[in-house]
Design a protein around this motif. Structure first.
Motif, PDB file in Angstrom:
ATOM      1  N   LYS A  73      40.872  44.051  41.193  1.00  0.00           N
ATOM      2  CA  LYS A  73      41.900  43.220  41.824  1.00  0.00           C
ATOM      3  C   LYS A  73      41.876  41.791  41.274  1.00  0.00           C
ATOM      4  CE  LYS A  73      43.534  41.781  46.382  1.00  0.00           C
ATOM      5  NZ  LYS A  73      43.294  41.847  47.848  1.00  0.00           N
ATOM      6  N   ALA A  74      40.672  41.233  41.112  1.00  0.00           N
ATOM      7  CA  ALA A  74      40.566  39.857  40.610  1.00  0.00           C
ATOM      8  C   ALA A  74      41.076  39.749  39.170  1.00  0.00           C
ATOM      9  CB  ALA A  74      39.118  39.381  40.700  1.00  0.00           C
ATOM     10  N   LEU A  75      40.731  40.749  38.356  1.00  0.00           N
ATOM     11  CA  LEU A  75      41.174  40.709  36.959  1.00  0.00           C
ATOM     12  C   LEU A  75      42.683  40.903  36.849  1.00  0.00           C
ATOM     13  CD1 LEU A  75      38.246  42.730  35.347  1.00  0.00           C
ATOM     14  CD2 LEU A  75      38.763  40.316  34.955  1.00  0.00           C
ATOM     15  N   ASP A  76      43.246  41.827  37.649  1.00  0.00           N
ATOM     16  CA  ASP A  76      44.700  42.025  37.608  1.00  0.00           C
ATOM     17  C   ASP A  76      45.444  40.780  38.078  1.00  0.00           C
ATOM     18  OD1 ASP A  76      44.356  44.535  36.647  1.00  0.00           O
ATOM     19  OD2 ASP A  76      44.590  45.551  38.589  1.00  0.00           O
ATOM     20  N   HIS A  77      44.915  40.131  39.097  1.00  0.00           N
ATOM     21  CA  HIS A  77      45.582  38.927  39.601  1.00  0.00           C
ATOM     22  C   HIS A  77      45.509  37.784  38.576  1.00  0.00           C
ATOM     23  CE1 HIS A  77      47.028  35.959  42.445  1.00  0.00           C
ATOM     24  NE2 HIS A  77      45.955  35.193  42.150  1.00  0.00           N
ATOM     25  N   ARG A  78      44.361  37.645  37.944  1.00  0.00           N
ATOM     26  CA  ARG A  78      44.195  36.541  36.998  1.00  0.00           C
ATOM     27  C   ARG A  78      45.064  36.729  35.762  1.00  0.00           C
ATOM     28  NH1 ARG A  78      41.144  32.349  35.463  1.00  0.00           N
ATOM     29  NH2 ARG A  78      40.638  32.111  33.246  1.00  0.00           N
ATOM     30  N   HIS A  79      45.188  37.945  35.260  1.00  0.00           N
ATOM     31  CA  HIS A  79      45.887  38.193  33.998  1.00  0.00           C
ATOM     32  C   HIS A  79      47.196  38.946  34.220  1.00  0.00           C
ATOM     33  CE1 HIS A  79      42.253  36.795  32.040  1.00  0.00           C
ATOM     34  NE2 HIS A  79      41.524  37.739  32.680  1.00  0.00           N
TER      35      HIS A  79
END
Length: 450
Positions: free
Chosen positions: A110-116
């Protein structure tokens, strides 16, 4: 957390029975998703690949590349205590938890999808591996590695070869970054050395500046003291001199008086110069008038003599003369040979008759006008006295006649005019200085008036 996660993963591999070493994973199979995520018809994954479906060997590079240390520390703090842990320890713990806890894997996903999200959305429009490979190459050239790396690994069209290639590129970038860091460290050491030298020089300059400021303060203090003493001396001297206002008035009055004197001197100088010019002009005019007066006086004397001679002839003609008395004309003309040069032909008979009546001989020469000029020398040698009127003879003949008379020692008498009165007056008295014979007397003779 004593051992890195990839060490633990390597030890968990199955052991090959023949060699006794851990068996190697299939490079193509390790990057493929699980069997339950494959599509039954064309083999393409349904949607994006999940982090849990990715081989755990990618976790280290994904977590270290695609998340910042601050974001990773904040996320891991939700599952364990990271207080006092270093960035490396937090990284190792995140990789370990991702391989063991699905909740951590979902949180990382979730954090990676939100950041990128922007990069993921852009790559979602690509439908083949070639486009993904070109996008990854472009990201490498532009230095946009984190978002492109995560989006390429999780794309449904990413092949095992593309994932392995991206993994290798990121791995080599870590080595390049390490080498660059070592170069930066060397430059940092050199800069610190230069900084130390500059600080030392700055300290020396500060010390020197402090010394100069102290010297300046001492100089200012001494100058202030000297100024105070000078002002005190001026105050004492002011008591002995008159008021400055009175002195200024006196100087102003003296200056005005000097200006008036200078103006008066200029006026008097102009008057003196004009008076001198007028005096010079008056002297010149007086000299001219004196010369004119002398000339008029001489002319009056000559006219008087002519008038007296004419009067004597009139008396003689009127028989008023005393019989037997000898006149001046008799003494001058009797027995003399008179040569008359020039003159007017109309007055010649009267002059000839006058000379012959008083016992003289008379001849006339035209002065080059009627007779030949060559006969003048022979005529002068015959005569005892040569007379010529200066108004009826040319200048060349006069000069020639004078030279001949001086050469032959013959007296010559210049006459003022060609009239008989002038001739009679010239021979009525004794010879004058105007007559010439032999060498010149030194007095200039007027060529017109004798």
């Amino acid at each position: 957390m004593l051992h890195p996660p990839f060490k633990l993963l390597s030890s968990a591999r199955p052991v090959d029975a023949a060699s006794g070493r851990p068996a190697l994973f299939n490079a193509a199979g390790c990057c493929e998703p699980a069997e339950d995520c494959k599509d039954s018809e064309d083999g393409a994954p349904a949607g994006r690949v999940r982090l849990a479906d990715l081989d755990t060997n990618f976790y280290c590079s994904v977590i270290g590349t695609c998340l910042t240390t601050a974001e990773l520390r904040k996320l891991v703090a939700r599952f364990c205590d990271v207080a006092g842990a270093s960035d490396l320890e937090v990284h190792h713990e995140a990789v370990r938890l991702a391989t063991q806890d699905t909740a951590v894997t979902r949180a990382l996903q979730k954090a990676l999808d939100h950041r990128h999200a922007p990069v993921i959305q852009r790559l979602s429009k690509m439908h083949d591996a070639a486009a993904l490979a070109a996008s990854w190459e472009e990201a490498l050239r532009q230095g946009e590695i984190p978002g492109a790396y995560w989006a390429a690994l999780m794309h449904r069209k990413a092949t095992p070869e593309l994932r392995q290639r991206a993994f290798g590129d990121v791995h080599m970038l870590s080595h390049l970054v390490g080498a660059a860091n070592r170069a930066d460290i060397r430059r940092l050491v050199a800069l610190e050395h230069d900084n130390a030298e500059l600080r030392e020089r700055l300290d020396r300059h500060l010390i020197r500046s402090q010394e100069l400021m102290e010297e300046r303060d001492k100089t200012i203090a001494s100058q202030k003291q000297a100024l105070i003493e000078a002002e005190a001396g001026n105050a004492r001297g002011a008591m002995l001199v008159p008021d400055a206002t009175d002195l200024a008035h006196a100087m102003r009055a003296r200056a005005e008086e000097s200006e008036r004197a200078a103006a008066l001197i200029a006026v008097q100088t102009g008057r003196r110069e004009r008076a001198e010019q007028a005096a010079v002009a008056a002297v010149a005019e007086a000299n001219r008038l004196e010369e004119e007066l002398e000339h008029l006086r001489a002319h009056a004397i000559a006219l008087g003599r002519e008038l007296a001679a004419a009067e004597a002839q009139l008396k003689l003609n009127a028989s008023e003369a005393v019989p037997g008395a000898e006149t001046d004309l008799d003494r001058q003309l009797q027995g003399r040979r008179i040569l008359y040069v020039g003159g007017r032909p109309s007055s010649m008979p009267a002059i000839r008759d006058l000379v012959q009546r008083h016992g003289g001989e008379f001849r006339r020469h035209g002065g080059g006008l009627e007779d030949r000029a060559g006969l003048l020398a022979s005529a002068v040698s015959w005569a005892e006295v040569v007379a010529f009127p200066v108004d009826c003879i040319d200048h060349e003949s006069v000069d020639n006649l004078k030279r001949i008379c001086m050469r032959q020692q013959v007296r010559y008498v210049p006459l003022r005019s060609a009239g008989i009165g002038c001739f009679a007056a010239a021979f009525s008295g004794p010879p004058t200085e105007a007559d010439g014979a032999g060498p010149p007397t030194g007095r200039s003779i007027c060529p017109r008036h004798g």
